[in-house]
Write an enzyme that holds these catalytic residues in place. Structure first.
Site, short mmCIF file in Angstrom:
data_model
loop_
_atom_site.label_atom_id
_atom_site.label_comp_id
_atom_site.label_asym_id
_atom_site.label_seq_id
_atom_site.Cartn_x
_atom_site.Cartn_y
_atom_site.Cartn_z
N CYS A 93 14.37 -9.45 65.92
CA CYS A 93 13.34 -9.97 65.01
C CYS A 93 11.98 -9.30 65.18
CB CYS A 93 13.18 -11.48 65.20
SG CYS A 93 14.71 -12.38 64.94
N HIS A 375 12.17 -14.82 56.46
CA HIS A 375 12.31 -13.96 57.64
C HIS A 375 13.41 -12.92 57.44
CE1 HIS A 375 12.60 -12.45 61.60
NE2 HIS A 375 13.51 -13.29 62.07
N CYS A 405 8.97 -13.83 68.76
CA CYS A 405 10.15 -14.00 69.61
C CYS A 405 11.30 -13.21 68.97
CB CYS A 405 10.53 -15.46 69.72
SG CYS A 405 10.92 -16.25 68.13
#
Length: 419
Positions: A93, A375, A405
């Protein structure tokens, strides 16, 4: 962070596609096409001569076997000379963050002057794998010398061999999914369901406000449909303007249906989208007439045991980035924290507070976050750099922070400065 040749590295501009829930407006678009679209728009908006770009760096998490190096396909846009090198990367990510910081390093070392960095993801178009046994049979059949041998090999196929295998959003080391990890963090850190829902509602409300007043849509290159009857997509389509705490409270937990608190409403959705950031050496930017939005003062990465609290590594990355920047938490004027799950954000903030840092929500995710905006794994980091740099300019903020994160128990943090 010391620069070997004294160069400061500037974030000059950035743009992105709309972020759309997987299976909706961008479901028929490949990740590579989203990436090329964002990069092309960036060139148009900045009026940059394409031949001046030294390199292209893009992040992607779920790569297509047909396009393994998405960055190279971006650098092969008709606008670019064919000789511009490119590479793709994957830090889960935080891949978009890694693309920007890799660009920083190349420029700070004097190896490049101008780099386009970003990321893309199409979670509507994930590769579907075959079983290993079927793959072995197909390879054996392809090597067969006679039709009879080939048919005999195919005869070994059983129905179970035909079951497709989709990539899992889970830890190879633990077998635990992101959502299960978020649920674990909520329990261990005593993050309540009402607190998670409140944060999620806040994300939607602030993102809706940022869309209505044009701050978020200014980042977006409207997506022009391929089909004549298609709709132009001008904004992120996951933002809910009508959400209420009462509605959120009615949703059942997803990952622990009996005792859990993580729901679809307080989690980021699977999303399609791309982002592109123009990164330059300060002296080159000014020579070309560009006014930097912000400068990358420092960055840091960190990791924790994935079997502990998978998404809690920001509590290690952020202090390192601040130390390298030579500033303190109290010096920050704006903060962008990636919202994988509300329980993760609140756990990160709890970890920061445990260091004695005062948590001021008024400067955190001031236009919402990933829970509302979406996302697309590889693209989120680029969006955070774009959003933070633009808002720092609007508010004339000196220091801003990005915290992300990532899968594998990793995290990335970066400090931007204006002057």
């Amino acid at each position: 962070m010391a620069f070997p040749n004294g160069r400061r590295v500037a974030i000059v501009a950035g743009c992105r596609t709309p972020f759309c829930k997987a299976g909706t407006a961008l479901k028929d678009v490949r990740a590579v096409d989203l990436a090329r679209y964002a990069a092309r728009e960036l060139l148009e908006r900045t009026n940059l001569e394409p031949a001046k770009v030294d390199e292209v760096i893009f992040g992607q998490v779920v790569a297509s076997p047909l396009v393994p190096n998405i960055a190279r396909e971006v650098s092969l846009l008709p606008q670019f000379p064919r000789e511009i090198p490119a590479f793709s990367l994957n830090r889960a990510c935080a891949s978009g963050n890694q693309a920007v910081t890799a660009a920083h390093d190349q420029i700070a070392q004097g190896h490049a002057d101008i780099i386009i960095a970003g990321g893309a993801e199409s979670l509507s178009d994930i590769p579907i794998l075959t079983s290993r046994r079927l793959a072995d049979i197909l390879v054996t059949a392809s090597k067969a010398r006679t039709l009879g041998a080939r048919l005999a090999t195919f005869a070994r196929i059983r129905p179970r061999d035909l079951i497709p295998v989709a990539p899992a959003i889970a830890e190879p080391s633990t077998g635990e999914s992101m959502g299960q990890s978020a649920e674990k963090m909520a329990k261990e850190n005593r993050i309540t369901r009402p607190a998670q829902d409140r944060w999620a509602l806040r994300s939607h409300q602030l993102a809706a406000q940022g869309t209505a007043d044009g701050r978020l849509t200014a980042e977006i290159a409207p997506w022009l449909p391929v089909r004549p009857d298609g709709e132009v997509v001008k904004a992120d389509n996951g933002i809910r303007t009508d959400s209420t705490l009462e509605q959120m409270a009615k949703l059942r937990p997803v990952f622990d249906r009996r005792y859990g608190s993580v729901t679809a409403a307080n989690s980021s959705p699977l999303t399609d989208g791309a982002s592109a950031v123009l990164v330059m050496a300060e002296d080159v930017a000014r020579a070309l007439g560009y006014e930097p939005l912000a400068f990358l003062r420092s960055y840091a990465v960190a990791a924790v045991d994935p079997g502990w609290q998978l998404l809690q590594a920001p509590i290690r990355a952020v202090p390192k980035a601040l130390e390298r920047a030579g500033i303190q938490w109290k010096d920050l004027g704006l903060i962008e924290i990636h919202e994988a799950f509300a329980s993760q954000v609140l756990s990160n903030l709890q970890g920061f507070a445990a260091r004695g840092w005062e948590i001021n929500e008024e400067i955190i995710n001031v236009m919402g976050g990933s829970i509302a905006i979406g996302h697309p794994f590889g693209a989120t980091g680029g969006r955070l750099f774009i959003t933070l740099a633009n808002e720092m300019q609007r508010r004339d903020v000196q220091f801003g922070l990005i915290s992300v994160c990532a899968q594998g128990g990793m995290a990335s943090a970066a400090v931007l400065e204006r002057r």
